[in-house]
Enzyme design. Structure first.
Site, short mmCIF file in Angstrom:
data_model
loop_
_atom_site.label_atom_id
_atom_site.label_comp_id
_atom_site.label_asym_id
_atom_site.label_seq_id
_atom_site.Cartn_x
_atom_site.Cartn_y
_atom_site.Cartn_z
CD GLU A 2 -3.09 -0.93 0.34
OE1 GLU A 2 -3.13 0.31 -0.36
OE2 GLU A 2 -3.90 -1.80 0.55
CB CYS A 26 -2.13 7.13 1.02
SG CYS A 26 -3.34 6.38 1.83
P1 NAD Z 1 7.87 5.07 4.92
O1 NAD Z 1 7.88 4.37 3.70
O2 NAD Z 1 9.06 6.06 5.28
O3 NAD Z 1 7.92 3.97 6.16
C1 NAD Z 1 6.85 3.21 6.04
C2 NAD Z 1 7.43 2.28 7.16
O4 NAD Z 1 8.48 1.31 6.66
C3 NAD Z 1 7.68 2.63 8.66
O5 NAD Z 1 7.37 2.00 9.76
C4 NAD Z 1 9.32 2.49 8.46
O6 NAD Z 1 10.03 2.32 9.82
C5 NAD Z 1 9.37 1.09 7.62
N1 NAD Z 1 10.68 0.94 7.05
C6 NAD Z 1 11.62 1.78 6.51
N2 NAD Z 1 12.63 1.24 5.84
C7 NAD Z 1 12.53 -0.35 5.94
C8 NAD Z 1 13.10 -1.23 5.39
N3 NAD Z 1 14.25 -1.08 4.83
N4 NAD Z 1 12.75 -2.37 5.57
C9 NAD Z 1 11.15 -2.56 6.33
N5 NAD Z 1 10.63 -1.51 6.74
C10 NAD Z 1 11.24 -0.24 6.70
O7 NAD Z 1 6.45 5.82 4.89
P2 NAD Z 1 6.11 6.83 5.90
O8 NAD Z 1 6.69 8.18 5.67
O9 NAD Z 1 5.72 6.46 7.10
O10 NAD Z 1 4.48 6.91 5.29
C11 NAD Z 1 4.22 8.05 4.37
C12 NAD Z 1 3.63 7.08 2.73
O11 NAD Z 1 2.91 6.07 3.16
C13 NAD Z 1 3.24 8.11 1.83
O12 NAD Z 1 3.88 7.76 0.65
C14 NAD Z 1 1.86 7.54 1.94
O13 NAD Z 1 0.94 7.88 0.57
C15 NAD Z 1 1.88 6.11 2.15
N6 NAD Z 1 0.73 5.54 2.60
C16 NAD Z 1 -0.08 4.85 1.79
C17 NAD Z 1 -1.39 4.43 2.25
C18 NAD Z 1 -1.99 3.08 1.61
O14 NAD Z 1 -3.04 2.56 2.03
N7 NAD Z 1 -1.70 3.08 0.29
C19 NAD Z 1 -1.86 4.50 3.68
C20 NAD Z 1 -1.06 5.69 4.41
C21 NAD Z 1 0.10 5.94 3.92
#
Ligand code: NAD
Length: 507
Positions: free
Chosen positions: A250, A284
């Site tokens: 997602e 998002c």
């Molecule tokens: P992010 O990608 O920075 O982090 C998401 C999660 O991944 C965090 O818990 C982080 O600690 C973890 N993470 C980071 N590096 C990792 C790795 N190498 N391996 C495993 N896990 C790792 O995203 P964010 O800034 O927390 O969220 C914002 C983004 O999320 C935006 O792009 C938004 O559009 C998207 N989002 C999408 C939805 C959806 O349902 N499509 C919903 C909410 C947010």
């Protein structure tokens, strides 16, 4: 919960812990451990043992326990919402709304799991008429959920509630910006289901990217449900590929809103501003681009201006209509997008470059007539910035809406052609004459295409996402013609081919 009290924590966190901070004040809220691989693997092992018990309870046993969790969440709604508001900086009522929606999804998932996933007979077909055929959707075991910070209850619960209802246990890695919210979810479940002390249904592991990566690699993990940026999603997929662990992605979006000539312009403007600015644009499926047909563009823009100009961004002492950026570093991206939109010819309708402040607060910005090549149109901004571009007609609006690598949600305002326009959009969900409505309807699957990811949370698809289909064919009696045996003769093959000609060889 292993957080230490905030008031005792005035020193720099040790390397094996981190602090959760208030985006409004910068104050430390609590500290949490940075869990290493050993801890994560132990959590997955314990969750795997609990999964056998949870699966064995059957749909009815799980449903009653998830209903108890729902009841505790309702009773403690404000307490959970307070942690959400503190950690994200969003207004308290927005946090409450988020918890309300998550509760509704939990109810739907628990209430519909048996109907969607339970064993059912299917027709064996003429050639296999001697068989009884059935399919059931069995749990995967342990589901790892990696969550973002923007909707730290609603978003991960789209995976957690559905995975649990399907018979899995969950190890959850909340965002490093909202670890306290993760603990609230686990705490309320433990309060509702006494057996959780022995059988960990929902275990929270905290930390940064490396902790999430350990979860992806932990032996015994059945699937990873990831929500976050596409860039991180690629890293998650690479880690999961090592053990062929399936993934649900997602990711982000650049969602369009299309305004047709016959649209209700008051409603469309209200939806554009709410969809683009609520949660300070950190949604998002938030509206980032608006395509309005020329015939009504002037009137529509005036209504957007009047609505957006009234919004106030909160301070440390005052909630306002919008909170600050949850992640302060986001302001650099927003500054770049606003700057590029204006320098490439966009007209500021509300706010401008000065709206992006160094303290992480951003006032609403609406910019019209931005070239489609600008980063403000091509990249996810994730802030209260709305780009409004005029188009000659709806065909051009659809073309531009689809001209992006993302494909998460979309909105259409049209009196007569809403469904027709919606069906032409390359995305996972569309709201017509309303905004983000699909997210609040538990029966509707939620997810995207392209850079927005794949797989679905919510609805029947969201339940099946956390299962494996198991097909069973049981022979009821021996067929007079045996073709799957070395006893097969040329005559039996001839008889089979005769049947096939009669059955499939004619129009
Ligand atoms: P992010 O990608 O920075 O982090 C998401 C999660 O991944 C965090 O818990 C982080 O600690 C973890 N993470 C980071 N590096 C990792 C790795 N190498 N391996 C495993 N896990 C790792 O995203 P964010 O800034 O927390 O969220 C914002 C983004 O999320 C935006 O792009 C938004 O559009 C998207 N989002 C999408 C939805 C959806 O349902 N499509 C919903 C909410 C947010």
């Amino acid at each position: 919960m292993s957080a230490t009290a905030a008031d005792s924590a005035t020193t720099t966190p040790a390397p094996d812990e981190f602090a959760s901070l208030s985006p409004r004040t910068g104050a430390e809220l609590a500290r949490y451990p940075v869990h290493d691989g050993e801890h994560v693997r132990a959590a997955v092992r314990a969750a795997a043992e609990a999964a056998a018990w949870w699966d064995g309870l059957g749909f009815a046993g799980r449903r009653s326990r998830l209903a108890a969790w729902k009841k505790v969440l309702v009773a403690q709604l404000d307490r959970v919402a307070r942690v959400v508001a503190d950690e994200t900086g969003k207004p308290f009522d927005d946090a409450r709304l988020e918890v309300v929606l998550a509760i509704d999804h939990l109810d739907w998932a628990a209430g519909n799991a048996q109907k969607v996933l339970g064993k059912r007979s299917v027709s064996p077909g003429l050639l296999m008429a001697n068989q009884a055929a059935s399919v059931a959707y069995r749990p995967l075991g342990v589901v790892g959920v990696i969550g973002p910070w923007n909707y730290p209850v609603f978003t991960p619960m789209g995976s957690i509630a559905y995975a649990l209802a399907a018979g899995n246990t969950v190890v959850f890695k909340p965002s490093e910006l909202t670890p306290g919210v993760g603990h609230e979810l686990a705490r309320t479940l433990a309060e509702a289901v006494p057996e959780v002390g022995r059988y960990p249904l929902l275990t929270v592991v905290t930390g940064f990217g490396p902790t999430g990566a350990e979860l992806c690699r932990a032996p015994g993990i059945g699937k990873i449900a990831f929500t976050g940026s596409a860039a991180t999603g690629r890293r998650v997929m690479a880690a999961c590929a090592e053990n062929l662990v399936p993934v649900l992605m997602e990711c982000g979006g650049k969602d369009p809103l299309i305004v047709d000539a016959d649209a209700d312009l008051d409603a469309a403007a209200d939806a554009a501003v709410w969809g683009g600015m609520s949660n300070a644009g950190q949604t998002c499926v938030g509206v980032e681009r608006v395509y309005v047909v020329d015939a009504v563009a002037g009137r529509f823009l005036e209504k957007v201006r009047a609505t957006a100009a009234k919004l106030r961004t909160g301070t440390a002492a005052n909630e306002g209509d919008l909170g600050p950026m949850t992640m302060p570093s986001q302001t650099d991206i927003v500054r770049r997008h606003v700057g590029d939109a204006l320098s490439s010819g966009g007209r500021a309708i509300v706010g401008g470059a000065d709206s992006v402040r160094d303290d992480g607060r951003i006032d609403p910005v609406v910019i019209a007539d931005v070239p489609e090549e600008s980063v403000a149109v091509t990249e996810e901004t994730f802030a209260p910035l709305l780009v409004v571009n005029r188009v000659p007609d709806v065909d051009e609006a659809v073309r531009r809406a689809n001209a992006t690598g993302y494909g998460l949600g979309a909105t259409v305002f049209s009196a007569k052609r809403g469904e027709e326009i919606a069906e032409r959009l390359r995305c996972g969900m569309v709201s017509i004459n309303g905004v983000i409505s699909f997210a609040g309807i538990p029966a509707l699957p939620f997810g995207g295409v392209g850079e927005s990811g794949f797989g679905r949370i919510h609805g029947a698809d969201g339940l099946r996402e956390f299962t494996r289909a198991q097909s069973i064919a049981r022979q009821r009696f021996a067929m007079p013609i045996v073709v799957t045996s070395f006893r097969r003769t040329a005559k039996t093959m001839q008889a089979l081919l005769g049947i096939v000609k009669v059955r499939h060889g004619r129009l």
